[in-house]
Motif scaffolding. Sequence first.
Motif, PDB file in Angstrom:
ATOM      1  N   LEU A 101       0.856  -1.175   0.000  1.00  0.00           N
ATOM      2  CA  LEU A 101       0.000   0.000   0.000  1.00  0.00           C
ATOM      3  C   LEU A 101       0.894   1.227   0.000  1.00  0.00           C
ATOM      4  O   LEU A 101       1.897   1.269   0.717  1.00  0.00           O
ATOM      5  CB  LEU A 101      -0.897   0.024   1.243  1.00  0.00           C
ATOM      6  N   VAL A 102       0.520   2.215  -0.799  1.00  0.00           N
ATOM      7  CA  VAL A 102       1.266   3.474  -0.873  1.00  0.00           C
ATOM      8  C   VAL A 102       0.307   4.591  -0.477  1.00  0.00           C
ATOM      9  O   VAL A 102      -0.796   4.688  -1.012  1.00  0.00           O
ATOM     10  CB  VAL A 102       1.821   3.713  -2.296  1.00  0.00           C
ATOM     11  N   PHE A 103       0.734   5.427   0.456  1.00  0.00           N
ATOM     12  CA  PHE A 103      -0.098   6.524   0.956  1.00  0.00           C
ATOM     13  C   PHE A 103       0.550   7.851   0.624  1.00  0.00           C
ATOM     14  O   PHE A 103       1.763   7.974   0.608  1.00  0.00           O
ATOM     15  CB  PHE A 103      -0.254   6.413   2.481  1.00  0.00           C
ATOM     16  N   GLY A 104      -0.279   8.868   0.411  1.00  0.00           N
ATOM     17  CA  GLY A 104       0.210  10.220   0.181  1.00  0.00           C
ATOM     18  C   GLY A 104       0.400  10.536  -1.291  1.00  0.00           C
ATOM     19  O   GLY A 104       0.189   9.698  -2.164  1.00  0.00           O
ATOM     20  N   HIS A 105       0.831  11.770  -1.533  1.00  0.00           N
ATOM     21  CA  HIS A 105       0.966  12.252  -2.902  1.00  0.00           C
ATOM     22  C   HIS A 105       2.270  13.008  -3.144  1.00  0.00           C
ATOM     23  O   HIS A 105       2.609  13.296  -4.283  1.00  0.00           O
ATOM     24  CB  HIS A 105      -0.213  13.171  -3.239  1.00  0.00           C
ATOM     25  N   ALA A 106       3.007  13.343  -2.100  1.00  0.00           N
ATOM     26  CA  ALA A 106       4.242  14.124  -2.261  1.00  0.00           C
ATOM     27  C   ALA A 106       5.079  13.965  -1.002  1.00  0.00           C
ATOM     28  O   ALA A 106       4.695  13.257  -0.081  1.00  0.00           O
ATOM     29  CB  ALA A 106       3.911  15.601  -2.483  1.00  0.00           C
ATOM     30  N   GLY A 107       6.223  14.630  -0.981  1.00  0.00           N
ATOM     31  CA  GLY A 107       7.058  14.655   0.217  1.00  0.00           C
ATOM     32  C   GLY A 107       8.126  13.582   0.233  1.00  0.00           C
ATOM     33  O   GLY A 107       8.363  12.891  -0.752  1.00  0.00           O
ATOM     34  N   TYR A 108       8.765  13.455   1.383  1.00  0.00           N
ATOM     35  CA  TYR A 108       9.831  12.485   1.548  1.00  0.00           C
ATOM     36  C   TYR A 108       9.266  11.065   1.575  1.00  0.00           C
ATOM     37  O   TYR A 108       8.284  10.806   2.268  1.00  0.00           O
ATOM     38  CB  TYR A 108      10.582  12.728   2.861  1.00  0.00           C
ATOM     39  N   PRO A 109       9.881  10.154   0.849  1.00  0.00           N
ATOM     40  CA  PRO A 109       9.415   8.760   0.910  1.00  0.00           C
ATOM     41  C   PRO A 109       9.829   8.108   2.223  1.00  0.00           C
ATOM     42  O   PRO A 109      10.932   8.313   2.719  1.00  0.00           O
ATOM     43  CB  PRO A 109      10.116   8.098  -0.279  1.00  0.00           C
ATOM     44  N   VAL A 110       8.919   7.364   2.796  1.00  0.00           N
ATOM     45  CA  VAL A 110       9.168   6.612   4.025  1.00  0.00           C
ATOM     46  C   VAL A 110       8.726   5.182   3.761  1.00  0.00           C
ATOM     47  O   VAL A 110       7.592   4.944   3.365  1.00  0.00           O
ATOM     48  CB  VAL A 110       8.381   7.197   5.216  1.00  0.00           C
ATOM     49  N   ILE A 111       9.612   4.227   3.976  1.00  0.00           N
ATOM     50  CA  ILE A 111       9.285   2.821   3.779  1.00  0.00           C
ATOM     51  C   ILE A 111       9.095   2.181   5.148  1.00  0.00           C
ATOM     52  O   ILE A 111       9.968   2.272   6.007  1.00  0.00           O
ATOM     53  CB  ILE A 111      10.396   2.092   3.000  1.00  0.00           C
ATOM     54  N   VAL A 112       7.957   1.543   5.325  1.00  0.00           N
ATOM     55  CA  VAL A 112       7.639   0.883   6.588  1.00  0.00           C
ATOM     56  C   VAL A 112       7.344  -0.580   6.281  1.00  0.00           C
ATOM     57  O   VAL A 112       6.465  -0.881   5.486  1.00  0.00           O
ATOM     58  CB  VAL A 112       6.424   1.540   7.271  1.00  0.00           C
ATOM     59  N   PHE A 113       8.088  -1.465   6.902  1.00  0.00           N
ATOM     60  CA  PHE A 113       7.905  -2.895   6.698  1.00  0.00           C
ATOM     61  C   PHE A 113       7.025  -3.476   7.797  1.00  0.00           C
ATOM     62  O   PHE A 113       7.080  -3.023   8.937  1.00  0.00           O
ATOM     63  CB  PHE A 113       9.261  -3.617   6.704  1.00  0.00           C
ATOM     64  N   PRO A 114       6.239  -4.494   7.474  1.00  0.00           N
ATOM     65  CA  PRO A 114       5.454  -5.153   8.528  1.00  0.00           C
ATOM     66  C   PRO A 114       6.360  -5.964   9.452  1.00  0.00           C
ATOM     67  O   PRO A 114       7.507  -6.257   9.119  1.00  0.00           O
ATOM     68  CB  PRO A 114       4.510  -6.072   7.753  1.00  0.00           C
ATOM     69  N   THR A 115       5.820  -6.322  10.599  1.00  0.00           N
ATOM     70  CA  THR A 115       6.581  -7.161  11.520  1.00  0.00           C
ATOM     71  C   THR A 115       6.722  -8.568  10.926  1.00  0.00           C
ATOM     72  O   THR A 115       6.119  -8.891   9.914  1.00  0.00           O
ATOM     73  CB  THR A 115       5.872  -7.252  12.873  1.00  0.00           C
ATOM     74  N   SER A 116       7.499  -9.383  11.570  1.00  0.00           N
ATOM     75  CA  SER A 116       7.709 -10.749  11.109  1.00  0.00           C
ATOM     76  C   SER A 116       6.369 -11.455  10.954  1.00  0.00           C
ATOM     77  O   SER A 116       5.535 -11.433  11.847  1.00  0.00           O
ATOM     78  CB  SER A 116       8.588 -11.498  12.116  1.00  0.00           C
TER      79      SER A 116
END
Length: 60
Positions: free
Chosen positions: A20-35
């Motif tokens: 899932l990708v949220f937002g439309h601009a700004g700094y990219p932040v990658i968040v991984f799910p837990t194990s």
Amino acid sequence: MKEEYFKWHSPNLNREIEMLVFGHAGYPVIVFPTSMGSYHENKDMGLIDSAKWYLEQGLI
């Protein structure tokens, strides 16, 4: 808030990848799910809602 779903086959991992990708601009932040978590875990647990203002302002 903009939300997009992506799914593709990764030849390196030899499996389907979903995200899932949220937002439309700004700094990219990658968040991984837990194990053993799923691609929508961060949304389900409220992490995306906690960053909603920053996403809507186009900061991240």
